[in-house]
Write a protein that holds these residues in place. Structure first.
Motif, PDB file in Angstrom:
ATOM      1  N   THR A   1       1.936 -20.326 -10.656  1.00 26.83           N
ATOM      2  CA  THR A   1       3.081 -20.940 -11.271  1.00 26.83           C
ATOM      3  C   THR A   1       4.059 -21.621 -10.141  1.00 26.83           C
ATOM      4  OG1 THR A   1       4.114 -18.597  -9.697  1.00 26.83           O
ATOM      5  CG2 THR A   1       2.739 -18.092 -12.933  1.00 26.83           C
TER       6      THR A   1
ATOM      7  N   ARG B   1       5.129 -20.172  -7.225  1.00 23.50           N
ATOM      8  CA  ARG B   1       6.233 -19.275  -6.309  1.00 23.50           C
ATOM      9  C   ARG B   1       4.691 -17.373  -5.683  1.00 23.50           C
ATOM     10  NH1 ARG B   1       8.382 -16.367 -12.019  1.00 23.50           N
ATOM     11  NH2 ARG B   1      10.247 -15.274  -9.826  1.00 23.50           N
TER      12      ARG B   1
ATOM     13  N   SER C   1      12.969 -14.949 -17.331  1.00 19.75           N
ATOM     14  CA  SER C   1      12.499 -15.372 -16.158  1.00 19.75           C
ATOM     15  C   SER C   1      11.178 -13.841 -15.381  1.00 19.75           C
ATOM     16  CB  SER C   1      13.234 -15.491 -15.258  1.00 19.75           C
ATOM     17  OG  SER C   1      12.897 -15.932 -14.177  1.00 19.75           O
ATOM     18  N   ASP C   2      12.368 -12.512 -15.801  1.00 22.28           N
ATOM     19  CA  ASP C   2      10.683 -12.061 -14.978  1.00 22.28           C
ATOM     20  C   ASP C   2      10.236 -11.497 -16.032  1.00 22.28           C
ATOM     21  OD1 ASP C   2      13.068 -11.810 -12.945  1.00 22.28           O
ATOM     22  OD2 ASP C   2      13.764  -9.611 -13.816  1.00 22.28           O
TER      23      ASP C   2
ATOM     24  N   THR D   1       7.352 -12.567  -4.146  1.00 24.56           N
ATOM     25  CA  THR D   1       9.019 -13.058  -5.523  1.00 24.56           C
ATOM     26  C   THR D   1       8.020 -12.570  -6.902  1.00 24.56           C
ATOM     27  OG1 THR D   1       9.085 -14.113  -4.850  1.00 24.56           O
ATOM     28  CG2 THR D   1       9.945 -14.674  -6.707  1.00 24.56           C
ATOM     29  N   LEU D   2       6.544 -12.430  -7.567  1.00 26.94           N
ATOM     30  CA  LEU D   2       6.322 -11.916  -8.589  1.00 26.94           C
ATOM     31  C   LEU D   2       6.605 -10.531  -8.182  1.00 26.94           C
ATOM     32  CD1 LEU D   2       3.308 -14.723  -8.940  1.00 26.94           C
ATOM     33  CD2 LEU D   2       5.433 -14.572  -9.339  1.00 26.94           C
TER      34      LEU D   2
ATOM     35  N   THR E   1       7.379 -14.021 -15.348  1.00 25.76           N
ATOM     36  CA  THR E   1       6.701 -13.754 -14.562  1.00 25.76           C
ATOM     37  C   THR E   1       5.472 -12.534 -14.762  1.00 25.76           C
ATOM     38  OG1 THR E   1       8.104 -14.083 -13.018  1.00 25.76           O
ATOM     39  CG2 THR E   1       6.154 -11.814 -12.453  1.00 25.76           C
TER      40      THR E   1
ATOM     41  N   ALA F   1      10.345  -8.789  -9.046  1.00 24.12           N
ATOM     42  CA  ALA F   1      10.092 -10.100 -10.269  1.00 24.12           C
ATOM     43  C   ALA F   1       9.695  -9.001 -11.273  1.00 24.12           C
ATOM     44  CB  ALA F   1      10.195 -10.667 -10.498  1.00 24.12           C
TER      45      ALA F   1
END
Length: 300
Positions: free
Chosen positions: A27, A29, A6-7, A33-34, A10, A37
């Motif tokens: 995304t 998000r 997931s990272d 949060t991004l 990102t 990450a």
């Protein structure tokens, strides 16, 4: 070096968008949060991947190298997952069903043609037999059985007629010659055409019921034929005047409708619940089976 997928996704999204806000919109998000990450990924790798300013984001040398190798790989993963979406929308592959011979003859003919037309990319393989097998051990995706034969840890879906009957019949000429039974016990004086299961057991006793009275008869078997391969022979023998046959009413229906056979004791024919499609609750349902289950349910 370990890194969370997931990272990595990102990082690719932010690098391609050249900014956290545009990546957040792409995304779904939040930008914070991004950002968190990305910091987590850089800390794990021990390298800075993106140069950040208040107005722009650009890959570092390490980031550019990672992006060059990583982006196509993630695109391939996305394409592979997308192909599964296509499989759900347009199921393809092999569906294997283990069914009793009676279901192959009386239930599936009204279901399979419509299913095959609706799902041209699905192939169906039917194993029809009169023994009861473990569908998982046999490699089948699902089976058809009656209620008393269903295992407790299976999911069952009604399929085919919800009520069926066993029926007795004989040729009119045979009944003219030997007499028409007025009670099931009178069948003991008649010639029986009887099936045998692959286990060796005869398909008897014959059962009858009326007004709360149940009668079980062990017929005098003049002809015995294995149910799996020669049930139609029993019908043909009855049409030829060889005796009384006792089978599913639907199996005898064409000969009865044509007048080749005459019902025997129809007011005594016992009814029972129809069959079920059953499959394991311990695994994900394959797309071809899911399509078949949905098709069966649409038929009511």
């Amino acid at each position: 070096m370990d890194a969370d997928l997931s990272d990595l996704e990102t990082f690719v999204a932010v690098a391609r968008a050249r900014g956290f806000r545009d990546a957040a919109r792409a995304t779904g998000r939040s930008a914070s949060t991004l950002s968190e990450a990305l910091r987590r990924l850089e800390a794990r790798l021990g390298l800075r991947l993106l140069h950040r300013t208040t107005r722009s984001v650009a890959p570092t040398e390490a980031g550019a190298r990672l992006l060059e190798r990583l982006a196509p790989a993630l695109d391939s993963v996305a394409a592979a997952l997308g192909s599964l979406d296509e499989l759900r929308e347009r199921p393809t592959g092999l569906l294997r069903l283990n069914v009793p011979v009676s279901a192959a003859k009386l239930v599936l003919p009204s279901i399979l043609p419509g299913f095959l037309a609706a799902f041209p990319d699905i192939r169906v393989e039917i194993d029809a037999e009169d023994s009861f097998v473990d569908i998982l051990a046999s490699g089948a995706d699902a089976g058809i059985r009656y209620d008393e034969r269903l295992e407790q840890d299976m999911i069952a879906v009604p399929i085919g007629p919800r009520v069926q009957r066993f029926a007795a019949a004989a040729a009119p000429a045979y009944l003219d010659r030997r007499g028409r039974p007025a009670h099931p016990r009178a069948l003991l004086d008649h010639d029986g055409l009887v099936g045998r299961f692959s286990s060796g057991a005869l398909a008897s006793p014959w059962e009858f019921e009326r007004d709360g009275e149940a009668v079980r008869i062990e017929p005098r078997a003049r002809l015995i034929a294995r149910v799996a391969g020669a049930a139609d022979l029993l019908v043909d023998a009855a049409v030829g005047g060889g005796g009384i046959v006792y089978l599913f009413e639907e199996w005898l229906a064409p000969a009865l409708a044509a007048g080749l056979l005459e019902p025997v004791l129809p007011e005594w024919w016992p009814s029972f619940p129809g069959p079920f499609l059953y499959y394991s609750s311990r695994r994900l349902v394959p797309p071809p089976l899911r399509a078949f289950i949905d098709h069966v349910r649409t038929l009511g």
